[in-house]
Design a protein around this motif. Structure first.
Motif, PDB file in Angstrom:
ATOM      1  N   ALA A  51      34.265  61.455  34.685  1.00 22.99           N
ATOM      2  CA  ALA A  51      33.142  60.595  34.282  1.00 22.99           C
ATOM      3  C   ALA A  51      32.006  61.427  33.704  1.00 22.99           C
ATOM      4  O   ALA A  51      31.369  61.030  32.721  1.00 22.99           O
ATOM      5  N   PHE A  52      31.759  62.573  34.291  1.00 19.66           N
ATOM      6  CA  PHE A  52      30.709  63.463  33.803  1.00 19.66           C
ATOM      7  C   PHE A  52      31.007  63.921  32.372  1.00 19.66           C
ATOM      8  O   PHE A  52      30.153  63.840  31.495  1.00 19.66           O
ATOM      9  N   ILE A  53      32.218  64.389  32.136  1.00 20.52           N
ATOM     10  CA  ILE A  53      32.590  64.883  30.809  1.00 20.52           C
ATOM     11  C   ILE A  53      32.611  63.744  29.788  1.00 20.52           C
ATOM     12  O   ILE A  53      32.163  63.910  28.656  1.00 20.52           O
ATOM     13  N   ASP A  54      33.122  62.586  30.184  1.00 17.17           N
ATOM     14  CA  ASP A  54      33.165  61.444  29.266  1.00 17.17           C
ATOM     15  C   ASP A  54      31.780  60.978  28.850  1.00 17.17           C
ATOM     16  O   ASP A  54      31.616  60.371  27.795  1.00 17.17           O
ATOM     17  N   PHE A  59      23.734  61.873  29.149  1.00 16.63           N
ATOM     18  CA  PHE A  59      22.886  62.321  30.252  1.00 16.63           C
ATOM     19  C   PHE A  59      22.559  63.804  30.097  1.00 16.63           C
ATOM     20  O   PHE A  59      23.378  64.570  29.602  1.00 16.63           O
ATOM     21  N   GLU A  60      21.383  64.180  30.567  1.00 18.12           N
ATOM     22  CA  GLU A  60      21.000  65.594  30.594  1.00 18.12           C
ATOM     23  C   GLU A  60      21.231  66.113  32.009  1.00 18.12           C
ATOM     24  O   GLU A  60      20.307  66.203  32.814  1.00 18.12           O
ATOM     25  N   LEU A  61      22.487  66.436  32.293  1.00 22.75           N
ATOM     26  CA  LEU A  61      22.894  66.865  33.634  1.00 22.75           C
ATOM     27  C   LEU A  61      23.720  68.134  33.554  1.00 22.75           C
ATOM     28  O   LEU A  61      24.388  68.384  32.552  1.00 22.75           O
ATOM     29  N   SER A  62      23.696  68.882  34.634  1.00 25.08           N
ATOM     30  CA  SER A  62      24.636  69.978  34.862  1.00 25.08           C
ATOM     31  C   SER A  62      25.412  69.647  36.117  1.00 25.08           C
ATOM     32  O   SER A  62      24.851  69.131  37.089  1.00 25.08           O
ATOM     33  N   MET A  63      26.704  69.944  36.095  1.00 27.02           N
ATOM     34  CA  MET A  63      27.556  69.711  37.267  1.00 27.02           C
ATOM     35  C   MET A  63      28.148  71.041  37.709  1.00 27.02           C
ATOM     36  O   MET A  63      28.642  71.824  36.902  1.00 27.02           O
ATOM     37  N   TRP A  64      28.071  71.268  39.018  1.00 29.07           N
ATOM     38  CA  TRP A  64      28.657  72.450  39.644  1.00 29.07           C
ATOM     39  C   TRP A  64      29.559  71.988  40.771  1.00 29.07           C
ATOM     40  O   TRP A  64      29.256  71.018  41.466  1.00 29.07           O
ATOM     41  N   VAL A  65      30.664  72.701  40.970  1.00 32.22           N
ATOM     42  CA  VAL A  65      31.607  72.386  42.034  1.00 32.22           C
ATOM     43  C   VAL A  65      31.821  73.642  42.868  1.00 32.22           C
ATOM     44  O   VAL A  65      31.940  74.739  42.326  1.00 32.22           O
ATOM     45  N   SER A  66      31.872  73.454  44.172  1.00 35.68           N
ATOM     46  CA  SER A  66      32.169  74.555  45.083  1.00 35.68           C
ATOM     47  C   SER A  66      33.377  74.187  45.928  1.00 35.68           C
ATOM     48  O   SER A  66      33.343  73.205  46.668  1.00 35.68           O
ATOM     49  N   LYS A  74      30.560  75.993  37.177  1.00 33.53           N
ATOM     50  CA  LYS A  74      29.860  75.023  36.341  1.00 33.53           C
ATOM     51  C   LYS A  74      30.908  74.269  35.522  1.00 33.53           C
ATOM     52  O   LYS A  74      31.759  74.877  34.878  1.00 33.53           O
ATOM     53  N   ILE A  75      30.839  72.952  35.552  1.00 34.07           N
ATOM     54  CA  ILE A  75      31.785  72.127  34.824  1.00 34.07           C
ATOM     55  C   ILE A  75      31.285  71.960  33.390  1.00 34.07           C
ATOM     56  O   ILE A  75      30.155  71.529  33.160  1.00 34.07           O
ATOM     57  N   THR A  76      32.153  72.310  32.440  1.00 38.08           N
ATOM     58  CA  THR A  76      31.823  72.208  31.017  1.00 38.08           C
ATOM     59  C   THR A  76      32.973  71.508  30.295  1.00 38.08           C
ATOM     60  O   THR A  76      34.054  71.301  30.870  1.00 38.08           O
ATOM     61  N   VAL A  77      32.749  71.198  29.041  1.00 36.76           N
ATOM     62  CA  VAL A  77      33.807  70.601  28.217  1.00 36.76           C
ATOM     63  C   VAL A  77      35.008  71.545  28.143  1.00 36.76           C
ATOM     64  O   VAL A  77      36.154  71.105  28.142  1.00 36.76           O
ATOM     65  N   LEU A  78      34.744  72.832  28.130  1.00 42.01           N
ATOM     66  CA  LEU A  78      35.817  73.817  27.983  1.00 42.01           C
ATOM     67  C   LEU A  78      36.672  73.984  29.232  1.00 42.01           C
ATOM     68  O   LEU A  78      37.847  74.333  29.135  1.00 42.01           O
ATOM     69  N   ASN A  79      36.103  73.771  30.421  1.00 39.46           N
ATOM     70  CA  ASN A  79      36.888  74.031  31.633  1.00 39.46           C
ATOM     71  C   ASN A  79      37.211  72.789  32.463  1.00 39.46           C
ATOM     72  O   ASN A  79      37.923  72.884  33.458  1.00 39.46           O
ATOM     73  N   ALA A  80      36.719  71.619  32.096  1.00 43.42           N
ATOM     74  CA  ALA A  80      36.902  70.417  32.927  1.00 43.42           C
ATOM     75  C   ALA A  80      38.372  70.095  33.167  1.00 43.42           C
ATOM     76  O   ALA A  80      38.778  69.836  34.304  1.00 43.42           O
ATOM     77  N   ASP A  81      39.185  70.125  32.110  1.00 43.18           N
ATOM     78  CA  ASP A  81      40.612  69.822  32.281  1.00 43.18           C
ATOM     79  C   ASP A  81      41.295  70.840  33.193  1.00 43.18           C
ATOM     80  O   ASP A  81      42.130  70.485  34.022  1.00 43.18           O
ATOM     81  N   TYR A  82      40.918  72.099  33.045  1.00 43.35           N
ATOM     82  CA  TYR A  82      41.506  73.144  33.883  1.00 43.35           C
ATOM     83  C   TYR A  82      41.107  72.971  35.356  1.00 43.35           C
ATOM     84  O   TYR A  82      41.932  73.167  36.254  1.00 43.35           O
ATOM     85  N   VAL A  83      39.871  72.605  35.596  1.00 42.64           N
ATOM     86  CA  VAL A  83      39.419  72.394  36.976  1.00 42.64           C
ATOM     87  C   VAL A  83      40.145  71.191  37.589  1.00 42.64           C
ATOM     88  O   VAL A  83      40.587  71.252  38.739  1.00 42.64           O
ATOM     89  N   ILE A  84      40.294  70.119  36.825  1.00 39.52           N
ATOM     90  CA  ILE A  84      41.008  68.941  37.336  1.00 39.52           C
ATOM     91  C   ILE A  84      42.459  69.294  37.658  1.00 39.52           C
ATOM     92  O   ILE A  84      42.974  68.948  38.725  1.00 39.52           O
ATOM     93  N   LYS A  85      43.127  69.999  36.753  1.00 39.16           N
ATOM     94  CA  LYS A  85      44.513  70.428  37.008  1.00 39.16           C
ATOM     95  C   LYS A  85      44.587  71.327  38.237  1.00 39.16           C
ATOM     96  O   LYS A  85      45.494  71.189  39.066  1.00 39.16           O
ATOM     97  N   TYR A  86      43.637  72.232  38.362  1.00 41.09           N
ATOM     98  CA  TYR A  86      43.606  73.136  39.511  1.00 41.09           C
ATOM     99  C   TYR A  86      43.454  72.359  40.815  1.00 41.09           C
ATOM    100  O   TYR A  86      44.106  72.676  41.816  1.00 41.09           O
ATOM    101  N   LEU A  87      42.608  71.338  40.817  1.00 42.11           N
ATOM    102  CA  LEU A  87      42.428  70.536  42.031  1.00 42.11           C
ATOM    103  C   LEU A  87      43.740  69.887  42.454  1.00 42.11           C
ATOM    104  O   LEU A  87      44.082  69.866  43.642  1.00 42.11           O
TER     105      LEU A  87
END
Length: 93
Positions: A51-54, A59-66, A74-87
């Motif tokens: 939802a954040f990437i879409d 929105f003017e937001l930054s998203m971080w995941v721990s 930091k979740i970006t357009v470049l790494n969002a798919d990789y983070v989702i796959k990793y999860l």
């Protein structure tokens, strides 16, 4: 460690606007510039990330995941798919 998601902004009301649209309700916040949530089911993070990437341009937001203690991604357009796959690979059940 329980996975955690962080939203950060410099613009007043941005997090409330994002969460209100995500949850389809009027979401109330204690802090207008940061928000965090623990996830007992780490796979639920994938919905937030998608939802954040879409809606990144809305929105003017930054998203971080721990996922591990003292490690923040930091979740970006470049790494969002990789983070989702990793999860899904890290938490297959």
């Amino acid at each position: 460690m329980i996975p955690k998601l962080f939203l950060i902004t410099n613009k007043n009301g941005e997090i409330k606007k994002f969460l209100s649209e995500f949850y389809n309700t009027n979401y109330n916040l204690e802090n207008d510039f940061s928000w965090s949530k623990d996830f007992s089911n780490p796979i639920d993070l994938t919905e937030f990330i998608a939802a954040f990437i879409d809606n990144l341009n809305n929105f003017e937001l930054s998203m971080w995941v721990s996922l591990d203690k003292n490690v923040f991604v930091k979740i970006t357009v470049l790494n969002a798919d990789y983070v989702i796959k990793y999860l899904f690979e890290r938490y297959p059940y």
